[in-house]
Design an enzyme around this catalytic site. Structure first.
Site, PDB file in Angstrom:
ATOM      1  N   ARG A   1       0.824  -1.207   0.000  1.00  0.00           N
ATOM      2  CA  ARG A   1       0.000   0.000   0.000  1.00  0.00           C
ATOM      3  C   ARG A   1       0.861   1.260   0.000  1.00  0.00           C
ATOM      4  NH1 ARG A   1      -5.170   0.456   1.982  1.00  0.00           N
ATOM      5  NH2 ARG A   1      -4.645   2.190   3.332  1.00  0.00           N
TER       6      ARG A   1
ATOM      7  N   ARG B   1       9.938   5.390  -3.051  1.00  0.00           N
ATOM      8  CA  ARG B   1      10.457   6.283  -4.105  1.00  0.00           C
ATOM      9  C   ARG B   1      11.928   6.559  -3.907  1.00  0.00           C
ATOM     10  NH1 ARG B   1       6.345   9.977  -2.186  1.00  0.00           N
ATOM     11  NH2 ARG B   1       4.418   9.349  -3.224  1.00  0.00           N
TER      12      ARG B   1
ATOM     13  N   ARG C   1      -9.203  -6.229  13.210  1.00  0.00           N
ATOM     14  CA  ARG C   1      -8.463  -5.432  14.171  1.00  0.00           C
ATOM     15  C   ARG C   1      -9.333  -4.260  14.568  1.00  0.00           C
ATOM     16  NH1 ARG C   1      -4.767  -7.441  17.128  1.00  0.00           N
ATOM     17  NH2 ARG C   1      -3.475  -5.564  17.278  1.00  0.00           N
TER      18      ARG C   1
ATOM     19  N   ARG D   1       0.240   5.420  16.518  1.00  0.00           N
ATOM     20  CA  ARG D   1       0.475   6.766  15.996  1.00  0.00           C
ATOM     21  C   ARG D   1      -0.289   7.799  16.811  1.00  0.00           C
ATOM     22  NH1 ARG D   1      -2.384   5.492  10.104  1.00  0.00           N
ATOM     23  NH2 ARG D   1      -4.440   5.011  10.921  1.00  0.00           N
TER      24      ARG D   1
ATOM     25  N   GLU E   1      -3.531   6.229  19.004  1.00  0.00           N
ATOM     26  CA  GLU E   1      -4.224   5.032  18.504  1.00  0.00           C
ATOM     27  C   GLU E   1      -3.559   3.778  19.056  1.00  0.00           C
ATOM     28  OE1 GLU E   1      -4.718   4.984  14.255  1.00  0.00           O
ATOM     29  OE2 GLU E   1      -5.567   7.004  14.227  1.00  0.00           O
TER      30      GLU E   1
ATOM     31  N   TYR F   1     -10.228  -4.426   2.672  1.00  0.00           N
ATOM     32  CA  TYR F   1      -9.441  -3.294   3.181  1.00  0.00           C
ATOM     33  C   TYR F   1      -9.535  -2.151   2.160  1.00  0.00           C
ATOM     34  CZ  TYR F   1      -5.127  -1.407   5.441  1.00  0.00           C
ATOM     35  OH  TYR F   1      -4.188  -0.657   6.109  1.00  0.00           O
TER      36      TYR F   1
ATOM     37  N   ASP G   1     -10.098   1.748   0.807  1.00  0.00           N
ATOM     38  CA  ASP G   1     -10.033   3.172   1.104  1.00  0.00           C
ATOM     39  C   ASP G   1     -11.352   3.829   0.702  1.00  0.00           C
ATOM     40  OD1 ASP G   1      -7.512   3.486   2.261  1.00  0.00           O
ATOM     41  OD2 ASP G   1      -6.529   3.390   0.307  1.00  0.00           O
TER      42      ASP G   1
HETATM   43  P1  FAD Z   1     -18.371   2.408   7.712  1.00  0.00           P
HETATM   44  O1  FAD Z   1     -17.913   3.807   7.593  1.00  0.00           O
HETATM   45  O2  FAD Z   1     -17.737   1.518   8.702  1.00  0.00           O
HETATM   46  O3  FAD Z   1     -19.942   2.425   7.909  1.00  0.00           O
HETATM   47  C1  FAD Z   1     -20.674   1.310   8.295  1.00  0.00           C
HETATM   48  C2  FAD Z   1     -21.815   1.777   9.171  1.00  0.00           C
HETATM   49  O4  FAD Z   1     -22.700   0.681   9.380  1.00  0.00           O
HETATM   50  C3  FAD Z   1     -21.375   2.261  10.547  1.00  0.00           C
HETATM   51  O5  FAD Z   1     -21.869   3.559  10.778  1.00  0.00           O
HETATM   52  C4  FAD Z   1     -21.983   1.242  11.488  1.00  0.00           C
HETATM   53  O6  FAD Z   1     -22.392   1.813  12.726  1.00  0.00           O
HETATM   54  C5  FAD Z   1     -23.181   0.745  10.707  1.00  0.00           C
HETATM   55  N1  FAD Z   1     -23.611  -0.590  11.085  1.00  0.00           N
HETATM   56  C6  FAD Z   1     -22.855  -1.711  11.139  1.00  0.00           C
HETATM   57  N2  FAD Z   1     -23.617  -2.764  11.517  1.00  0.00           N
HETATM   58  C7  FAD Z   1     -24.879  -2.297  11.706  1.00  0.00           C
HETATM   59  C8  FAD Z   1     -26.094  -2.893  12.123  1.00  0.00           C
HETATM   60  N3  FAD Z   1     -26.174  -4.206  12.425  1.00  0.00           N
HETATM   61  N4  FAD Z   1     -27.186  -2.118  12.233  1.00  0.00           N
HETATM   62  C9  FAD Z   1     -27.114  -0.781  11.942  1.00  0.00           C
HETATM   63  N5  FAD Z   1     -25.990  -0.175  11.545  1.00  0.00           N
HETATM   64  C10 FAD Z   1     -24.876  -0.917  11.433  1.00  0.00           C
HETATM   65  N6  FAD Z   1      -9.702   5.577   3.840  1.00  0.00           N
HETATM   66  C11 FAD Z   1      -9.084   6.530   3.105  1.00  0.00           C
HETATM   67  O7  FAD Z   1      -9.373   6.670   1.921  1.00  0.00           O
HETATM   68  N7  FAD Z   1      -8.158   7.375   3.684  1.00  0.00           N
HETATM   69  C12 FAD Z   1      -7.802   7.278   5.001  1.00  0.00           C
HETATM   70  O8  FAD Z   1      -6.962   8.054   5.479  1.00  0.00           O
HETATM   71  C13 FAD Z   1      -8.428   6.264   5.799  1.00  0.00           C
HETATM   72  N8  FAD Z   1      -8.116   6.130   7.101  1.00  0.00           N
HETATM   73  C14 FAD Z   1      -8.716   5.155   7.830  1.00  0.00           C
HETATM   74  C15 FAD Z   1      -8.373   5.033   9.181  1.00  0.00           C
HETATM   75  C16 FAD Z   1      -8.973   4.043   9.957  1.00  0.00           C
HETATM   76  C17 FAD Z   1      -8.601   3.913  11.405  1.00  0.00           C
HETATM   77  C18 FAD Z   1      -9.922   3.160   9.366  1.00  0.00           C
HETATM   78  C19 FAD Z   1     -10.559   2.078  10.175  1.00  0.00           C
HETATM   79  C20 FAD Z   1     -10.280   3.301   8.044  1.00  0.00           C
HETATM   80  C21 FAD Z   1      -9.674   4.290   7.257  1.00  0.00           C
HETATM   81  N9  FAD Z   1     -10.026   4.458   5.928  1.00  0.00           N
HETATM   82  C22 FAD Z   1      -9.399   5.422   5.173  1.00  0.00           C
HETATM   83  C23 FAD Z   1     -11.072   3.628   5.281  1.00  0.00           C
HETATM   84  C24 FAD Z   1     -12.459   4.267   5.378  1.00  0.00           C
HETATM   85  O9  FAD Z   1     -12.830   4.445   6.716  1.00  0.00           O
HETATM   86  C25 FAD Z   1     -13.471   3.358   4.698  1.00  0.00           C
HETATM   87  O10 FAD Z   1     -13.091   3.073   3.382  1.00  0.00           O
HETATM   88  C26 FAD Z   1     -14.902   3.885   4.650  1.00  0.00           C
HETATM   89  O11 FAD Z   1     -15.209   4.769   5.668  1.00  0.00           O
HETATM   90  C27 FAD Z   1     -15.832   2.710   4.699  1.00  0.00           C
HETATM   91  O12 FAD Z   1     -17.160   3.114   4.553  1.00  0.00           O
HETATM   92  P2  FAD Z   1     -18.305   2.044   4.777  1.00  0.00           P
HETATM   93  O13 FAD Z   1     -19.594   2.707   4.454  1.00  0.00           O
HETATM   94  O14 FAD Z   1     -17.980   0.789   4.078  1.00  0.00           O
HETATM   95  O15 FAD Z   1     -18.217   1.625   6.324  1.00  0.00           O
HETATM   96  N1  UDP Z   2       3.427   0.577   7.982  1.00  0.00           N
HETATM   97  C1  UDP Z   2       4.644   0.441   8.625  1.00  0.00           C
HETATM   98  N2  UDP Z   2       5.205   1.538   9.212  1.00  0.00           N
HETATM   99  C2  UDP Z   2       4.629   2.754   9.181  1.00  0.00           C
HETATM  100  C3  UDP Z   2       3.398   2.889   8.513  1.00  0.00           C
HETATM  101  C4  UDP Z   2       2.817   1.774   7.924  1.00  0.00           C
HETATM  102  O1  UDP Z   2       5.189  -0.639   8.677  1.00  0.00           O
HETATM  103  O2  UDP Z   2       5.183   3.705   9.751  1.00  0.00           O
HETATM  104  C5  UDP Z   2       2.823  -0.637   7.387  1.00  0.00           C
HETATM  105  C6  UDP Z   2       1.860  -1.314   8.342  1.00  0.00           C
HETATM  106  O3  UDP Z   2       1.952  -2.713   8.156  1.00  0.00           O
HETATM  107  C7  UDP Z   2       0.522  -0.829   7.878  1.00  0.00           C
HETATM  108  C8  UDP Z   2       0.731  -0.756   6.367  1.00  0.00           C
HETATM  109  O4  UDP Z   2       2.087  -0.321   6.229  1.00  0.00           O
HETATM  110  O5  UDP Z   2      -0.521  -1.706   8.226  1.00  0.00           O
HETATM  111  C9  UDP Z   2      -0.207   0.173   5.639  1.00  0.00           C
HETATM  112  O6  UDP Z   2      -0.068   1.453   6.197  1.00  0.00           O
HETATM  113  P1  UDP Z   2      -1.193   2.553   6.044  1.00  0.00           P
HETATM  114  O7  UDP Z   2      -0.669   3.846   6.556  1.00  0.00           O
HETATM  115  O8  UDP Z   2      -1.716   2.490   4.655  1.00  0.00           O
HETATM  116  O9  UDP Z   2      -2.278   2.004   7.067  1.00  0.00           O
HETATM  117  P2  UDP Z   2      -3.748   2.526   7.413  1.00  0.00           P
HETATM  118  O10 UDP Z   2      -3.853   3.960   6.984  1.00  0.00           O
HETATM  119  O11 UDP Z   2      -4.656   1.624   6.662  1.00  0.00           O
HETATM  120  O12 UDP Z   2      -3.822   2.363   8.884  1.00  0.00           O
END
Ligand code: FAD
Ligand code: UDP
Length: 367
Positions: A172, A176, A249, A280, A300, A348, A350
């Site tokens: 991911r 560079r 996770r 982080r 986190e 997984y 985005d």
């Molecule tokens: P969610 O946003 O999880 O929505 C699902 C919803 O369903 C939730 O509100 C939940 O409460 C509801 N739900 C679940 N089960 C039920 C039920 N039984 N009844 C009623 N409601 C229910 N993507 C990026 O592009 N850039 C980033 O920097 C980035 N950072 C991230 C950091 C973290 C820590 C995480 C976990 C994800 C990150 N992502 C990022 C990914 C991003 O969050 C997701 O791609 C996106 O938000 C997923 O949208 P979704 O609608 O699939 O799920």
């Molecule tokens: N990762 C790492 N060191 C860092 C940042 C990321 O080894 O400082 C690895 C780690 O395994 C992580 C993966 O790269 O799960 C993807 O990182 P990303 O920042 O895309 O994770 P996310 O935003 O999904 O938490």
């Protein structure tokens, strides 16, 4: 007679985009969410004027023009570029892995010098075809970068040995041989000015929304409320875990407001040694170049998911992928249900990928 055309379970990006597309075509949508707010994981909470990304940092990035044009209908994006730094003991490095990282690590200046060191370390490790994350990481960036910036972070993040994790996770990240700290290679990147909530509000305009409503209770009382269901909750929970539990996770966020205007000088600082318990620290104001007098930070802590906690990251190792495939086969038989999103597809994804998938599902369904 149904009261709604679609019951949409989950008001995250997948559910909300589907709702927008369906409502625009005159369909009646009921969106339910078990949380007390809409937006899923992109929800922001305003603390002292700062948009706090309550479920972890969300930086929008995409190379998909259709998705970029689509989100720009609902918000204006700023010019934030993600450039995290990594702290390992007393040492500080730029991410992603680039000439700034290599120069600091080895005291070198040119790409040729960096490549020579990496090639030597790959040869010493004797890896030809990488079989797991450890081998993949060493064959991309060499052993020093792996030991200091990848091993500890990854094992905290996933709670598993790097030799048991699939190689694709590390792919991911860009690698560079230029002095460029941009974490993403995508064509477009930014944070919506004012946070993500206004986007969600606009996507849900015209839909009926019920919060604090769990699908599994709701459907017992209203079995015939809608002709079709869009389900974005957990795939295995939908089938009552009948084939076993998928592993996830989870993350515990420890958020605090501090009486300083600038705590760490960057939005994202990764802690890559095993000794520091958090992965982080996010300083939310820097996503929008905030000038507020105080700051809000979130540490986190990664943890294994247990029932009752929030699922965040699917663990796409062999055991879980095999099980997920079996659940996906059950899902494919349900013509009355569309499964979508990170939880509903156990992918997984985005944000841009979730939006693209929702637009595609809506097109297939609504034309
Ligand atoms: P969610 O946003 O999880 O929505 C699902 C919803 O369903 C939730 O509100 C939940 O409460 C509801 N739900 C679940 N089960 C039920 C039920 N039984 N009844 C009623 N409601 C229910 N993507 C990026 O592009 N850039 C980033 O920097 C980035 N950072 C991230 C950091 C973290 C820590 C995480 C976990 C994800 C990150 N992502 C990022 C990914 C991003 O969050 C997701 O791609 C996106 O938000 C997923 O949208 P979704 O609608 O699939 O799920
Ligand atoms: N990762 C790492 N060191 C860092 C940042 C990321 O080894 O400082 C690895 C780690 O395994 C992580 C993966 O790269 O799960 C993807 O990182 P990303 O920042 O895309 O994770 P996310 O935003 O999904 O938490």
């Amino acid at each position: 007679m149904y009261s709604y055309d679609y019951l949409i379970v989950g008001s995250g990006l997948f559910g909300a985009v589907f709702a927008r597309q369906a409502t625009d075509r005159g369909r009646r949508c009921l969106v339910i969410d078990r949380r007390n707010h809409a937006g899923g994981n992109v929800y922001c909470e305003n603390i002292s004027g700062i948009n706090v990304h309550k479920y972890g940092a969300h930086i929008f990035h995409t190379s998909n023009r259709e998705v970029w044009d689509y989100v720009n209908r609902f918000a204006e994006f700023n010019n934030y570029i993600n450039s995290p730094v990594a702290i390992y003991g007393e040492e500080l490095y730029n991410l992603p892995f680039n000439m700034n990282t290599f120069s600091k690590m080895w005291g070198i200046k040119t790409p040729a010098e960096a490549k020579e060191i990496i090639d030597r370390q790959i040869a010493e490790a004797g890896i030809t075809a990488p079989k797991n994350l450890e081998e993949q990481a060493i064959s991309l960036v060499g052993r020093d970068v792996y030991e200091k910036l990848i091993k500890g972070y990854t094992e905290k993040q996933w709670g598993r040995d790097c030799r048991e994790l699939p190689a694709f996770i590390i792919k991911r990240l860009p690698l560079r041989f230029t002095y460029d700290n941009n974490y993403f290679n995508d064509r477009w990147q930014g944070i919506p000015i004012g946070g993500y909530n206004p986007i969600i509000e606009k996507l849900l305009e015209g839909s009926q929304v019920l919060l604090n409503t769990d699908y599994f209770d709701f459907i017992k009382e209203h079995p015939n409320i809608a002709e079709k269901t869009v389900f974005t909750g957990m795939l295995d929970e939908f089938f009552d875990y009948s084939l076993g539990y998928l592993q996830w996770r989870s993350v515990r966020f420890e958020t605090e407001e501090l009486p300083t205007d600038n705590y760490q000088g960057n939005a994202v600082v990764n802690y890559t040694s095993k000794e520091v318990p958090w992965t982080r620290i996010i300083e939310h104001k820097h996503f929008e170049f905030g000038q507020q007098p105080t700051t809000v930070i979130s540490r986190e802590y990664s943890a294994e998911w247990k029932p009752g906690t929030e699922p965040y990251y699917p663990i796409n190792d062999e055991r879980n992928e095999t099980l997920a495939e079996k659940y996906r086969a059950l899902a494919a038989k349900r013509e009355d249900v569309i499964f979508g999103g990170r939880l509903g597809q156990y992918k997984y994804y985005d944000m841009d990928k979730v939006i693209a998938a929702a637009l595609e599902a809506a097109k297939a369904e609504l034309g």
